[in-house]
Design a protein around this motif. Structure first.
Motif, PDB file in Angstrom:
ATOM      1  N   ALA A 154     -42.292 -18.240 -14.059  1.00  0.00           N
ATOM      2  CA  ALA A 154     -41.424 -17.371 -13.257  1.00  0.00           C
ATOM      3  C   ALA A 154     -41.962 -15.939 -13.282  1.00  0.00           C
TER       4      ALA A 154
ATOM      5  N   ASN B 194     -25.440 -26.674 -12.984  1.00  0.00           N
ATOM      6  CA  ASN B 194     -25.673 -27.432 -11.746  1.00  0.00           C
ATOM      7  C   ASN B 194     -24.783 -26.967 -10.598  1.00  0.00           C
TER       8      ASN B 194
ATOM      9  N   TYR C  65     -27.010 -20.142  -8.027  1.00  0.00           N
ATOM     10  CA  TYR C  65     -28.189 -19.397  -8.456  1.00  0.00           C
ATOM     11  C   TYR C  65     -28.960 -20.137  -9.556  1.00  0.00           C
ATOM     12  N   LYS C  66     -28.791 -21.441  -9.627  1.00  0.00           N
ATOM     13  CA  LYS C  66     -29.386 -22.192 -10.728  1.00  0.00           C
ATOM     14  C   LYS C  66     -30.913 -22.126 -10.744  1.00  0.00           C
ATOM     15  N   ASN C  67     -31.520 -21.852  -9.590  1.00  0.00           N
ATOM     16  CA  ASN C  67     -32.978 -21.734  -9.563  1.00  0.00           C
ATOM     17  C   ASN C  67     -33.471 -20.495 -10.306  1.00  0.00           C
ATOM     18  N   ASP C  68     -32.551 -19.569 -10.578  1.00  0.00           N
ATOM     19  CA  ASP C  68     -32.896 -18.362 -11.329  1.00  0.00           C
ATOM     20  C   ASP C  68     -32.334 -18.392 -12.751  1.00  0.00           C
TER      21      ASP C  68
ATOM     22  N   TYR D 256     -32.563 -20.220 -16.472  1.00  0.00           N
ATOM     23  CA  TYR D 256     -33.482 -21.017 -17.287  1.00  0.00           C
ATOM     24  C   TYR D 256     -32.808 -21.350 -18.621  1.00  0.00           C
TER      25      TYR D 256
END
Length: 388
Positions: free
Chosen positions: A196, A251, A255-258, A260
């Motif tokens: 990232a 889930n 904003y789950k793609n950001d 970790y």
């Protein structure tokens, strides 16, 4: 002095308490004291039994076999041996030496308070309440206590039936490995590890899945901040593998793609994560002490935490505070308000940030390992010289 330390048996899987006992034992050995460490061994626990019976086999080892062994070994100890319990949760063993010189270290009373019905977020089963009562009946026989915070000492006083002979507070010593590292290098290292771009920083949380760590609340707050301000700084959460509740919250996040969720990271990774973070977010519902607050400050990271003891005791004047997340369903209001504080800290000027970091460095001087061992040794000697 000759000191016998009691600690949790390794077969229970606890890491923090045996580590604390080893820290005490090594510190006293370095000061010339003779040291032993006593704990239960896995005799019945090692039997091949169904998984549901393992806990009970462990109870037999801890509360039947080990006490019998201790009674035999006590016959070989002279009258000025000091017995030290690394944790008040070892309460069932305390009556064995209650009439000998002894000290009980107290970390937190969250399980006791939960069993007492004081913490809505952590209801306790009927069997759990009985087990906590068993522990309490044991440490109530104690006379000398060292607590890790004033909050812990206050909680202790609520559960004791008689005033203790001695009740002191000694802060644990901070691991000196936590120190400021190069921010750019740390962000590059962490970014490479998780694939990232962290060049603009990230929000960090460190903690396990215990109910009081409020990991679900961290994502709730992050969602509210993203909704309100539209900034896309990532959230990194380091700790145990995500629980089912945390995974569900993750889930469901837009904003789950950001976000970790990291586990199994070594100490160097954690130290780098602290130093590279734009802010450390630690909205715990409760704590025994709240070490990550001091660790983050030592590593050069601004801290936002809950404005209640003992978090305020650790953060002092160097942290930013938000209200405790309510248990009455007002989580959205809480998250919205906390998001404003998060945004404020993320946007402070370079001059303001340097002032915050400097305040953090000054604050952690209170948590010296050398000073802690010195204070504890002084208390040990005081207790050992008392007439029983």
């Amino acid at each position: 002095m000759h000191i016998v330390f009691f600690t949790h048996p390794p077969f229970l899987g606890s890491q923090s308490m045996p580590r604390f006992a080893n820290m005490l034992a090594e510190g006293m050995q370095e000061r010339g004291h003779e040291v032993e460490v006593w704990t239960a061994k896995p005799k019945f626990y090692d039997f091949k039994v169904p998984a549901g019976l393992k806990k009970w086999m462990g109870y037999i080892d801890q509360y039947i076999v080990f006490p019998a062994d201790v009674k035999k070994r006590l016959k070989e100890q002279n009258s000025n041996t000091l017995f030290v319990f690394a944790d008040q949760a070892l309460g069932p063993w305390i009556p064995l030496v209650a009439n000998r010189p002894h000290v009980i270290h107290c970390h937190d009373f969250l399980a006791q308070r939960s069993a007492n019905g004081d913490i809505a977020e952590n209801p306790t089963s009927a069997s759990g309440k009985k087990y906590q009562a068993y522990i309490r009946q044991g440490y109530q026989k104690g006379k000398n206590f060292i607590s890790v915070s004033n909050k812990t000492r206050e909680d202790l006083s609520q559960f004791l039936t008689t005033a203790p002979r001695l009740s002191e507070v000694v802060y644990n010593g901070l691991n000196t490995a936590f120190k400021p590292l190069d921010v750019t290098e740390c962000r590059e290292a962490i970014g490479t590890a998780i694939k990232a771009d962290l060049s603009n920083g990230y929000i960090l949380h460190v903690g396990g899945n215990q109910w009081y760590k409020n990991r679900v609340g961290v994502i709730h707050l992050y969602n509210a901040w993203r909704d309100k301000y539209g900034t896309n700084i990532p959230l990194i959460m380091i700790g145990a593998k995500a629980s089912a509740k945390l995974a569900d919250q993750y889930n469901a996040s837009l904003y789950k793609n950001d976000i970790y969720l990291l586990s199994g990271k070594d100490d160097l990774f954690v130290r780098q994560a602290y130093s590279g973070a734009a802010v450390f977010l630690f909205p715990s519902l409760a704590e025994g002490f709240g070490w990550p607050i001091a660790e983050a400050m030592a590593a050069g990271c601004p801290v936002i935490t809950t404005g209640e003891a003992p978090m305020t005791e650790v953060g002092g004047d160097a942290a930013y505070y938000i209200p405790r997340r309510p248990s009455n369903g007002e989580g959205a209001t809480w998250a919205d308000g906390a998001a404003s504080t998060l945004n404020k800290v993320l946007n402070i000027s370079a001059v303001e940030r340097n002032a915050v970091l400097e305040a953090g460095y000054k604050n952690i001087y209170r948590f010296s390992l050398k000073d802690a061992i010195q204070q504890i040794e002084t208390i040990y000697k005081k207790v050992n010289n008392q007439s029983f």
